[in-house]
Write an enzyme that holds these catalytic residues in place. Structure first.
Site, PDB file in Angstrom:
ATOM      1  N   HIS A  95       0.812  -1.219   0.000  1.00 44.12           N
ATOM      2  CA  HIS A  95       0.000   0.000   0.000  1.00 44.12           C
ATOM      3  C   HIS A  95       0.845   1.268   0.000  1.00 44.12           C
ATOM      4  CE1 HIS A  95       0.444  -0.339   4.506  1.00 44.12           C
ATOM      5  NE2 HIS A  95       0.571   0.959   4.374  1.00 44.12           N
ATOM      6  N   ASP A 129       0.240  -7.589   1.259  1.00 42.92           N
ATOM      7  CA  ASP A 129       0.616  -6.186   1.466  1.00 42.92           C
ATOM      8  C   ASP A 129       2.142  -6.041   1.500  1.00 42.92           C
ATOM      9  OD1 ASP A 129       0.264  -3.474   1.779  1.00 42.92           O
ATOM     10  OD2 ASP A 129       0.052  -3.568   3.954  1.00 42.92           O
ATOM     11  N   GLY A 159       2.843   6.321   8.306  1.00 40.81           N
ATOM     12  CA  GLY A 159       4.218   6.555   7.887  1.00 40.81           C
ATOM     13  C   GLY A 159       5.174   5.479   8.359  1.00 40.81           C
ATOM     14  N   ASN A 160       4.789   4.731   9.385  1.00 42.65           N
ATOM     15  CA  ASN A 160       5.596   3.587   9.815  1.00 42.65           C
ATOM     16  C   ASN A 160       5.443   2.393   8.879  1.00 42.65           C
ATOM     17  OD1 ASN A 160       5.241   4.656  13.058  1.00 42.65           O
ATOM     18  ND2 ASN A 160       7.197   3.757  12.442  1.00 42.65           N
ATOM     19  N   SER A 161       4.433   2.404   8.034  1.00 46.04           N
ATOM     20  CA  SER A 161       4.159   1.265   7.160  1.00 46.04           C
ATOM     21  C   SER A 161       5.391   0.876   6.364  1.00 46.04           C
ATOM     22  CB  SER A 161       3.042   1.612   6.180  1.00 46.04           C
ATOM     23  OG  SER A 161       1.825   1.727   6.836  1.00 46.04           O
ATOM     24  N   LEU A 191      -7.070 -24.566  -1.776  1.00 49.93           N
ATOM     25  CA  LEU A 191      -7.962 -25.710  -1.647  1.00 49.93           C
ATOM     26  C   LEU A 191      -9.295 -25.488  -2.356  1.00 49.93           C
ATOM     27  CD1 LEU A 191      -7.615 -26.862   2.084  1.00 49.93           C
ATOM     28  CD2 LEU A 191      -6.502 -27.805   0.056  1.00 49.93           C
ATOM     29  N   VAL A 223     -12.126 -23.816  -0.792  1.00 50.79           N
ATOM     30  CA  VAL A 223     -13.242 -23.954   0.134  1.00 50.79           C
ATOM     31  C   VAL A 223     -13.559 -22.615   0.761  1.00 50.79           C
ATOM     32  CG1 VAL A 223     -12.818 -26.375   0.677  1.00 50.79           C
ATOM     33  CG2 VAL A 223     -11.677 -24.602   2.017  1.00 50.79           C
ATOM     34  N   ILE A 261     -14.807 -21.204   4.316  1.00 46.56           N
ATOM     35  CA  ILE A 261     -14.782 -21.755   5.668  1.00 46.56           C
ATOM     36  C   ILE A 261     -15.285 -20.735   6.666  1.00 46.56           C
ATOM     37  CG2 ILE A 261     -12.946 -23.439   5.271  1.00 46.56           C
ATOM     38  CD1 ILE A 261     -10.951 -21.392   6.304  1.00 46.56           C
TER      39      ILE A 261
END
Length: 491
Positions: A127, A157, A229-231, A286, A288, A290
């Site tokens: 992002h 991400d 900003g830490n991302s 798989l 499915v 769930i």
């Protein structure tokens, strides 16, 4: 390697009594050497765009970016449904907010990253660089470089960018998230609100967390102060090794509230290697749908407690369907690993090699049995949309137009939600689109659309087809046992 030496503090208590608190009870880690050794490998990442965002009032997020809030609590009895392609409700991240960065009005300080090779390869969040026309990396010494996005993976991400330089750049040491223990000290370096190389520390709060957006990531939860900003920045252990990538926050204010989430470094490096080699990421699949088991459901299936992943639907021609799995099976183990809940299964499947045959321990009709399944590659979104499973394709199309997935309300769920009549469909997925904007949630029971009753997915599809594009229609849902009308703007 950062030292594990600690500062010992002894506090005198009282007036001249000489009573001290035991030093061992107040040991705090000395992080200075860790920061000195690793700051140079952490970078600030910004993007340039042809049309910069319009200025916004002080303290407000830019246009088009929602304030960062954790998802509202689910309705009573609501079920968290993990889809095979990880496209559930999006948890806002901490990366998309401008700050006092170094790039002026034509740039936006978006996030952080860190160097994983001496020739300029950088790991960050998807992002942070998504939709960027130009990416600029600012090193710790102030030098700026244009960067190329080598690859990006929205489902985890994660993104890999590269800068060209003749210099030998400092890199981080890669550790192990698996070796982390809850309660262990960790440290983050990043650019919150554009303030470069800010350092925050805390402890590991939990491991293996599942978030609404990120089915394939068993997140590390910490109480490290992580802000916009830490991302993309690194999460270190006390040995100075990167154990995670700061990616998500839960917040009702847009800032740190003690709930921060990081992507485990083993997963991140595997994704980075695939992106560098092929530009894309392959995952096991798989096929499915769930859900978790509630206490009542567990009792009904003959389990002593809620555990495992309950199969609610199989996609046509999927590995699970070919292996003979059935709706109503409870997956208790995958390839020898215990499946505690539905959130635990997607990461297990996703990291499995394509074509490998694995054993599933399932519960069916009160008895356990083993089923062997060959894991396939996770299809793209277009292929998944064309594989509707047991529902009629027209039914799926109607929900997809709204960003909505629904299924019939089974008897157990109807009893659990205390629904009095036979009407309604259960909302099992809400994506970006009109339904999310109207406030519909996973776990709501949709009982009428444009004042017409809805008993099946086909009823909903017919209702969507009958209304004019752009019109606003009333939608009646049952939430927490109470009916509520919502206004839905048609696309």
């Amino acid at each position: 390697m950062a030292k594990r030496e600690s500062v010992r503090i002894a506090l005198a208590v009282g007036l001249g009594l000489g009573i001290s608190v035991p030093a061992a009870a107040l040991e705090l880690p000395d992080l200075t050497e860790l920061v000195r050794d690793n700051s140079a490998a952490v970078v600030n990442i910004s993007t340039r765009q042809e049309a910069p965002a319009q200025p916004t009032p002080e303290g407000m997020p830019p246009e088009g970016i929602e304030p960062q809030q954790g998802p509202a609590p689910p309705a009573t009895g609501a079920r968290q449904v993990s889809t095979p392609h990880g496209d559930e409700l999006h948890l806002p991240d901490p990366g998309e907010q401008p700050g006092p960065g170094p790039f002026g009005e034509d740039g936006q300080s978006l996030g952080s990253g860190f160097l994983i090779s001496e020739d300029g390869v950088i790991l960050t969040n998807h992002h942070v660089v998504a939709r960027a026309e130009e990416v600029i990396v600012r090193l710790a010494d102030g030098r700026e470089h244009d960067a190329e996005v080598i690859g990006s993976d929205e489902r985890t991400d994660l993104a890999v960018v590269e800068i060209e330089t003749d210099d030998e750049l400092p890199t981080v040491s890669v550790g192990s998230a698996d070796a982390l223990e809850v309660g262990e000290w960790v440290l983050a370096i990043g650019s919150p609100f554009g303030f470069e190389h800010s350092v925050t520390a805390g402890i590991v709060s939990a491991k293996g967390r599942s978030l609404p957006h990120g089915n394939y990531v068993p997140y590390i939860q910490t109480d490290v102060a992580i802000n916009p900003g830490n991302s993309g920045g690194p999460l270190f252990n006390l040995d100075g090794e990167v154990v995670g990538i700061n990616s998500q926050i839960y917040s009702r204010t847009g800032g740190f509230m003690g709930l921060s989430f990081a992507i485990p470094i083993e997963l991140a490096m595997d994704v980075a290697d695939q992106l560098r080699e092929t530009g894309e990421v392959q995952r096991g699949w798989l096929g499915v749908l769930i859900q978790d088991l509630t206490r009542d459901l567990a009792e009904g299936f003959g389990l002593e407690r809620p555990r495992g992943a309950l199969v609610s639907e199989l996609l046509d021609d999927s590995p699970a369907a070919e292996a003979g799995l059935q709706s109503g099976d409870v997956i208790l183990e995958f390839d020898g690993e215990v499946v505690e809940n539905s959130a635990a299964l997607p990461p297990m499947v996703g990291r499995t090699s394509i074509g490998r045959r694995v054993e599933l321990l399932i519960l069916r009709d009160g008895e356990t049995k083993t089923v062997e399944v060959e894991v396939a590659a996770l299809p793209g979104e277009d292929e998944l949309a064309a594989s509707p499973g047991k529902q009629d394709p027209a039914d799926r199309k109607g929900g997809a137009d709204l960003g909505l997935r629904v299924e019939p309300v089974d008897d157990a769920t109807r009893q659990e939600l205390e629904l009095e009549d036979e009407g309604g469909v259960l909302i099992t997925g809400v994506e970006e689109g009109p339904a999310a904007e109207a406030g519909l949630r996973v776990g709501d029971v949709l009982v009428s659309f444009d004042r017409e009753p809805v008993h099946t997915a086909e009823d909903l599809s017919d209702g969507v087809a009958a209304v004019e594009p752009g019109s606003t229609v009333p939608v009646l849902v049952i939430r927490d046992g109470h009916p509520s009308f919502l206004a839905l703007q048609m696309p």
